[in-house]
Design an enzyme around this catalytic site. Structure first.
Site, short mmCIF file in Angstrom:
data_model
loop_
_atom_site.label_atom_id
_atom_site.label_comp_id
_atom_site.label_asym_id
_atom_site.label_seq_id
_atom_site.Cartn_x
_atom_site.Cartn_y
_atom_site.Cartn_z
N HIS A 186 1.47 4.78 2.20
CA HIS A 186 1.09 3.54 2.88
C HIS A 186 1.53 3.54 4.34
O HIS A 186 0.85 2.98 5.20
CB HIS A 186 1.72 2.35 2.15
CG HIS A 186 1.20 1.02 2.58
ND1 HIS A 186 -0.03 0.54 2.19
CD2 HIS A 186 1.74 0.07 3.38
CE1 HIS A 186 -0.22 -0.65 2.73
NE2 HIS A 186 0.84 -0.97 3.45
N HIS B 69 -3.91 -5.47 0.62
CA HIS B 69 -2.76 -5.92 -0.16
C HIS B 69 -3.17 -5.90 -1.62
O HIS B 69 -3.03 -6.88 -2.36
CB HIS B 69 -2.29 -7.31 0.29
CG HIS B 69 -0.83 -7.35 0.60
ND1 HIS B 69 0.01 -8.36 0.22
CD2 HIS B 69 -0.03 -6.46 1.25
CE1 HIS B 69 1.25 -8.11 0.63
NE2 HIS B 69 1.25 -6.96 1.26
#
Length: 726
Positions: free
Chosen positions: A44, A90
């Site tokens: 990420h 998200h």
């Protein structure tokens, strides 16, 4: 504590990566240092599997002020105005805890924008859920929509556009992508690069808690049947505190106090401090005892890895601390000097007068692993559908099935939960091809849209990547905006799987080709890998967020018909491509074949000439033709207006369904005042744009000559059928 293999794996690191860490720091790390490496080296934050491919994307242009590499991208829209924007995922947090996952996704993307000096002016979202019949879908949908609305509405930023899609590929891994757009002056843009030695490093905003620890690592791993156990890794948001932080930061930005500023997002204090130091080729020293904590006895490990929301890290010019503190005190926010910049090129962590961690900055940033993962090229299967073998269906029944399906039905029950008009500059809200937001106190505006097409990308990743950029381009053109730049959120499965990595590489190739040809650069974005559960990966779902400019906003253009007896013109050639179409999927449950070809020359020529016609005020309404084909686009233009259509069947028509439901690209429907038709036709002919006069608008009925006739009221009811029953 002895670092065992189990501890290493729990931190999301490979054993081979742990060996590299020991080489880089010439010893074994302690647990705190291991945690810092896990935060910076996860997928990420480090983009270790995607960086090689991302470098191929076009990122420059006359309009680009800042491309990828900062908190958000920046483009020039003239008159010393700049637009700052980005989209991020998200996904994992929203599947585990839908309300807070979606809410903090909105909060995080807003900070990415205002940390660069922009006042946010619009929010968008792209949300994907599993089958409506899946037992989790309803609660996930309600939680995510409530979270997006709850955060955006409270902070007072309009949520103006988005998309909501359903497909069983997302049953165990939903997608929640949030995009923020802000406005700034070109001479007041702030960056995250640290400068100078012994400059104050200041923590501002909310206090640090234990929420979100290992959040970035969690987002860099596949789910399994125990995904519910990861709830503590989901952050908790407070939009009211974020509003205070926004106003305090923008107030401080009015003078020359700030050297650099960085949002504490994924990986919190770790990533913000390391990124600032790395970009400035400096070291940074933090005294963790000074970090404001909202929970007792927090350890250095917890402080560095917490992803508590509404926090920023600022490096200030000398002697500016006192004035800056006054501002944050006024807004009732923490303001604490927790460290300083150094010439050591190390991240130095102190606690209770002891050094508890020391790592070379380059080991965390530039020396992070980069993988050129093996990938396999997808072999497209041409399975052309033999329509003659399919059970015959009436055109009316096929249209009703599409308009009443979850993916094409009215979504106002979602968008009505979002405040779209707060700030009073929303000229056109969700429901049209693109939303339009006025630049405050000016007669110019921006158009914004988000788009995705997972089924196309699964079938043929290169074509799918091209198509989704082109569809986004068309959505901006259709409202009269010149497309300027995009941000992308690249949602894929496990990159360690050759086939998934191939989907990623080829989708990016398609995106690259389209962006280069259309002069539509990528200025920011996000990669979200490991979207899947128990080895079952989602379809490749790149989401494109586009921004276009309307230099002079006289009246907003949308897709609703404006008057009776207008002429309807179809721009672009119809070949009748039905493979991968909504028609086959909704009516026959067929998902075989290849997506339609994308002719970039036609896309550019057709779009630029339509934009010319719009600027000459020849167009009453316009709409791009995409999913569901010509008849679905006409239906969408009719629904919401008081007008229907009367469409003539073309001469020598060989297949009714192909013509009306085919999803050929580079097409638009335009409504023209009949007196302007000769002028429009001349421009189209002179510029080699293929077009057809297909009919005219009329009162009360949606009609195809000799084939169907539905009242516009019934069309509206059909379009509302699914959400009324869900």
């Amino acid at each position: 504590m002895k670092i065992t293999n189990q501890i290493i794996e729990k931190h999301g690191l490979k054993l081979e990566e742990f060996k590299i860490i020991k080489k880089l720091i010439k010893r074994e790390p302690n647990l705190l240092e291991l945690g810092v490496f896990s935060a910076m080296w996860n997928e990420h934050c480090s983009y270790k599997s995607s960086r090689i491919h991302l470098k191929k994307l076009p990122t420059k242009g006359k309009q680009v002020i800042q491309g990828p590499g900062e908190n958000a991208g920046v483009i020039d829209i003239g008159d010393d105005d700049a637009i700052i924007f980005k989209i991020e995922s998200h996904n994992h947090p929203s599947f585990i805890e839908p309300y807070q996952g979606a809410a903090t996704g909105v909060g995080g993307i807003l900070r990415d924008v205002f940390t660069m000096g922009a006042r946010p002016i619009a929010l968008l979202n792209s949300i994907h859920f599993g089958s409506p019949k899946h037992p989790k879908t309803k609660s996930l949908l309600n939680g995510v929509v409530s979270g997006i609305g709850g955060y955006g509405n409270c902070i007072g930023i309009p949520t103006v556009a988005g998309e909501t899609k359903f497909n069983e590929t997302y049953n165990e891994n939903i997608l929640v992508n949030a995009m923020a757009v802000g406005h700034a002056k070109k001479d007041k843009i702030f960056y995250s690069k640290a400068k100078g030695i012994n400059k104050s490093v200041v923590y501002v905003g909310s206090k640090t808690g234990r929420d979100g620890i290992h959040g970035a690592s969690m987002a860099s791993a596949e789910f399994d049947e125990n995904s519910e156990e990861k709830k503590p890794t989901v952050q908790v948001g407070d939009p009211f505190t974020e509003k205070l932080l926004l106003e305090a930061c923008l107030e401080l930005m009015k003078d020359n106090s700030i050297i650099s500023i960085q949002d504490m997002g994924a990986a919190g204090l770790t990533s913000s401090s390391v990124e600032m130091a790395s970009k400035g080729d400096l070291g940074i020293e933090l005294d963790l005892e000074k970090v404001p904590c909202r929970e007792e006895n927090m350890t250095p490990y917890e402080m560095m890895l917490s992803e508590s929301q509404e926090r920023m890290l600022i490096i200030l010019e000398d002697h500016k601390e006192k004035n800056a503190k006054k501002i944050f005190d006024k807004w009732d926010l923490d303001f604490v000097i927790i460290g300083k910049t150094t010439n050591t090129n190390n991240l130095t962590l102190k606690f209770k007068n002891k050094i508890v961690g020391e790592i070379p900055i380059e080991a965390l940033a530039s020396k992070a692993p980069i993988y050129d993962r093996k990938w396999s090229k997808r072999k497209p299967q041409k399975n052309e559908i033999n329509l003659k073998k399919l059970k015959k269906i009436k055109i009316e029944d096929a249209l009703i099935k599409i308009l009443s399906s979850p993916n094409h039905s009215n979504k106002s029950w979602i968008t009505d939960q979002f405040d779209q008009n707060v700030m009073c500059d929303t000229v056109q809200k969700s429901g049209s091809d693109a939303a339009i937001v006025r630049i405050h106190n000016k007669d110019k505006a921006i158009a914004v849209s988000v788009d995705s097409s997972a089924n196309y990308c699964k079938s043929h990743p290169i074509l799918g990547g091209k198509q989704i950029v082109c569809e986004n381009w068309r959505n901006l053109i259709a409202v009269g905006a010149k497309p300027l730049a995009i941000t992308n959120c690249l949602n894929f499965g496990n990159p360690e799987n050759n086939e998934i990595m191939g989907e990623f590489a080829e989708c990016l190739e398609g995106i690259k080709q389209a962006c280069e040809f259309l002069n539509y650069p990528v200025v920011s974005g996000n990669v979200s890998f490991y979207n899947g559960t128990n080895k079952k990966n989602i379809y490749p779902t790149p989401v494109i967020g586009g921004v276009g400019l309307i230099k002079k906003l006289s009246k907003p253009l949308n897709h609703e018909f404006k008057k009776e007896n207008s002429t309807l013109v179809l721009i672009g050639k119809t070949f009748g491509h039905l493979e991968q179409s909504c028609f086959l999927r909704e009516n026959y449950s067929i998902i075989d074949g290849l997506p339609p070809e994308v002719n970039l020359l036609n896309e550019k020529n057709n779009g630029e000439n339509l934009l010319n016609l719009i600027e000459k005020n020849y167009i009453l309404s316009s709409h791009d033709v995409s999913s569901g084909g010509l008849i679905t686009a006409l239906s969408e233009m009719s629904i919401g207006s008081n007008y229907g259509v009367k469409i003539q069947k073309p001469k020598n028509l060989t297949n009714l369904m192909k013509y009306f439901f085919g999803e050929d690209q580079a097409r638009y429907i335009i409504e023209i005042d009949t007196k302007n038709l000769p002028k429009v036709e001349k421009i189209l002919k002179d510029n080699d744009v293929y077009y057809e006069n297909i009919g005219f608008t009329q009162k009360d009925h949606f009609e195809i000559e000799g084939e169907l006739k539905i009242s516009t009221k019934d069309l509206f009811k059909i379009n509302n059928a699914w959400y009324n029953s869900y």
